[in-house]
Design a protein around this motif. Structure first.
Motif, PDB file in Angstrom:
ATOM      1  N   ARG A 196      13.000   2.617  -5.885  1.00 16.03           N
ATOM      2  CA  ARG A 196      12.844   1.250  -5.841  1.00 16.03           C
ATOM      3  C   ARG A 196      12.250   0.859  -4.380  1.00 16.03           C
ATOM      4  O   ARG A 196      12.362   1.465  -3.381  1.00 16.03           O
ATOM      5  N   PRO A 197      11.660  -0.353  -4.563  1.00 15.56           N
ATOM      6  CA  PRO A 197      10.950  -1.007  -3.258  1.00 15.56           C
ATOM      7  C   PRO A 197      11.915  -1.052  -2.157  1.00 15.56           C
ATOM      8  O   PRO A 197      11.701  -0.851  -0.810  1.00 15.56           O
ATOM      9  N   LEU A 200      12.468   1.790   0.234  1.00 14.41           N
ATOM     10  CA  LEU A 200      11.395   2.011   1.296  1.00 14.41           C
ATOM     11  C   LEU A 200      11.859   1.069   2.548  1.00 14.41           C
ATOM     12  O   LEU A 200      10.882   1.173   3.434  1.00 14.41           O
ATOM     13  N   LYS A 201      12.737   0.252   2.632  1.00 10.92           N
ATOM     14  CA  LYS A 201      12.964  -0.874   3.466  1.00 10.92           C
ATOM     15  C   LYS A 201      12.895  -0.368   4.858  1.00 10.92           C
ATOM     16  O   LYS A 201      12.259  -0.868   5.995  1.00 10.92           O
ATOM     17  N   LEU A 218       0.357  -1.899  -3.174  1.00 13.11           N
ATOM     18  CA  LEU A 218       1.867  -1.727  -2.593  1.00 13.11           C
ATOM     19  C   LEU A 218       2.376  -3.324  -2.035  1.00 13.11           C
ATOM     20  O   LEU A 218       3.487  -3.715  -2.430  1.00 13.11           O
ATOM     21  N   THR A 221       3.452  -5.334  -4.909  1.00 10.88           N
ATOM     22  CA  THR A 221       4.742  -4.962  -5.375  1.00 10.88           C
ATOM     23  C   THR A 221       5.950  -5.117  -4.562  1.00 10.88           C
ATOM     24  O   THR A 221       6.811  -5.649  -4.859  1.00 10.88           O
ATOM     25  N   THR A 222       5.686  -4.900  -3.077  1.00  8.52           N
ATOM     26  CA  THR A 222       6.922  -5.297  -2.108  1.00  8.52           C
ATOM     27  C   THR A 222       7.020  -6.978  -2.261  1.00  8.52           C
ATOM     28  O   THR A 222       8.363  -7.183  -1.984  1.00  8.52           O
ATOM     29  N   ALA A 225       9.090  -7.996  -4.828  1.00 11.43           N
ATOM     30  CA  ALA A 225      10.589  -7.388  -4.821  1.00 11.43           C
ATOM     31  C   ALA A 225      11.358  -7.969  -3.746  1.00 11.43           C
ATOM     32  O   ALA A 225      12.359  -7.911  -3.657  1.00 11.43           O
ATOM     33  N   LEU A 229       7.722  -5.341   3.999  1.00 17.40           N
ATOM     34  CA  LEU A 229       7.255  -3.999   4.294  1.00 17.40           C
ATOM     35  C   LEU A 229       6.114  -3.792   5.416  1.00 17.40           C
ATOM     36  O   LEU A 229       5.111  -4.202   4.661  1.00 17.40           O
ATOM     37  N   ILE A 253       2.995   6.541   0.301  1.00 19.96           N
ATOM     38  CA  ILE A 253       2.589   5.894  -1.024  1.00 19.96           C
ATOM     39  C   ILE A 253       1.233   5.938  -1.355  1.00 19.96           C
ATOM     40  O   ILE A 253       0.307   5.332  -0.612  1.00 19.96           O
ATOM     41  N   LEU A 271       7.172   4.820  -8.457  1.00 16.48           N
ATOM     42  CA  LEU A 271       7.708   3.543  -7.496  1.00 16.48           C
ATOM     43  C   LEU A 271       8.029   2.550  -8.992  1.00 16.48           C
ATOM     44  O   LEU A 271       6.995   1.971  -9.445  1.00 16.48           O
ATOM     45  N   SER A 274       5.872  -1.215  -9.985  1.00 17.12           N
ATOM     46  CA  SER A 274       4.653  -0.856  -9.174  1.00 17.12           C
ATOM     47  C   SER A 274       3.635  -1.754 -10.034  1.00 17.12           C
ATOM     48  O   SER A 274       3.514  -1.671 -11.106  1.00 17.12           O
TER      49      SER A 274
END
Length: 304
Positions: A196-197, A200-201, A218, A221-222, A225, A229, A253, A271, A274
């Motif tokens: 999950r995004p 990656l936090k 990327l 996507t973040t 969410a 990032l 990534i 991911l 994504s």
């Protein structure tokens, strides 16, 4: 009738138009003269002569280079159309004799490791020695702007989301992002499981720089969410991302197509949610014959 129109009516020397277009493209009299293979004084004299005939200054000269004035922008827009038409007539004449001539300037997004690209370019150079071909790399936004401004004729660009409507694109690759982690016993149960995004936090993220398709996907996507990032490492090649991950520097990534087959020593996982990372060959809606010829050879090399 404006002074510009009156000058057109009297006749304008073609090399003056080419000099003006070169200065606009390079934003520099020095660089334009180098491209034209004339001295800077000769190029400056011709542009000054044209400015006197028009009664308008065409460029503002300053620390940031040569910037077109309003009159310059108008002339440059019209002259580019005229020069393309003239070049098209010349190209047609040579085509009738079985030759291909002209200039093709191609750009490619950094981080793009595509053997078919070099194969297609090399094949084109060998088959069409009368075409002056140049190649450079950069961020996709800059490459697209280069197409619009006439600095480039063809560009391999990465993007996420719809392709720009004012340009023509041939979609080559379109796929999701994947997460790369070094193989280890604690990864065995996670192999292939979606990431999950939010996971990656707090990770040390390794990816490609802004201006690439993977990075655009990327960021998209973040943002969707709601996870801010900021990658720790930005590498200009997928190989460097993979090597850093393999040696334990962080979590990588990349676009899924960049890790097929999966690299040795790396766990690859999808991911979640994504955005698609896309790669396209882009050009203006009316490419030159030489540009169309290179595009065809590149697609043949790719096998599409």
């Amino acid at each position: 009738m404006s002074s510009i129109s009156r000058t057109y009516a009297r006749g304008m020397e073609i090399h003056q138009l080419r000099y003006v277009e070169l200065v606009a493209r390079e934003a520099s009299f020095t660089a334009a003269a180098r491209r034209a293979r004339v001295s800077q004084s000769a190029l400056s004299t011709q542009i000054a002569k044209l400015e006197r005939e028009l009664g308008h200054r065409l460029f503002d000269r300053g620390r940031h280079g040569a910037i077109p004035t309003a009159a310059g922008e108008r002339l440059i827009s019209r002259s580019r159309d005229a020069l393309r038409a003239l070049d098209g007539i010349s190209e047609t004449a040579h085509e009738l004799s079985g030759q291909l001539i002209g200039t093709v300037r191609i750009g490619a997004v950094v981080g793009c490791e595509m053997p078919w690209l070099s194969t297609g370019i090399a094949g084109f150079v060998a088959r069409h020695p009368g075409v002056a071909l140049s190649y450079g790399e950069g961020a996709s936004d800059g490459l697209l702007e280069g197409l619009r401004a006439g600095r480039l004729d063809l560009a391999l660009v990465g993007h996420a989301g719809p392709f720009p409507a004012d340009l023509t694109g041939t979609l080559l690759v379109d796929g999701p992002l994947v997460v790369l982690r070094p193989d280890s016993p604690d990864q065995e149960g996670l192999r292939g499981e979606p990431v999950r995004p939010a996971d990656l936090k707090d990770a040390r993220v390794i990816t490609l720089p802004p201006g690439t398709g993977a990075r655009a996907a990327l960021d998209r996507t973040t943002r969707a969410a709601g996870i801010p990032l900021r990658p720790t490492f930005e590498a200009n090649s997928g190989a460097m991302v993979i090597d850093l991950v393999r040696k334990g520097a962080g979590t990588g990534i990349l676009a899924a197509g960049m890790v097929e087959p999966p690299p040795e020593g790396i766990t690859v996982s999808p991911l979640s949610g994504s955005a698609s990372s896309s790669l396209s060959l882009a050009h203006r809606p009316t490419p030159s014959t030489a540009t169309s010829g290179l595009l065809e050879m590149l697609l043949d090399a790719l096998g599409t």
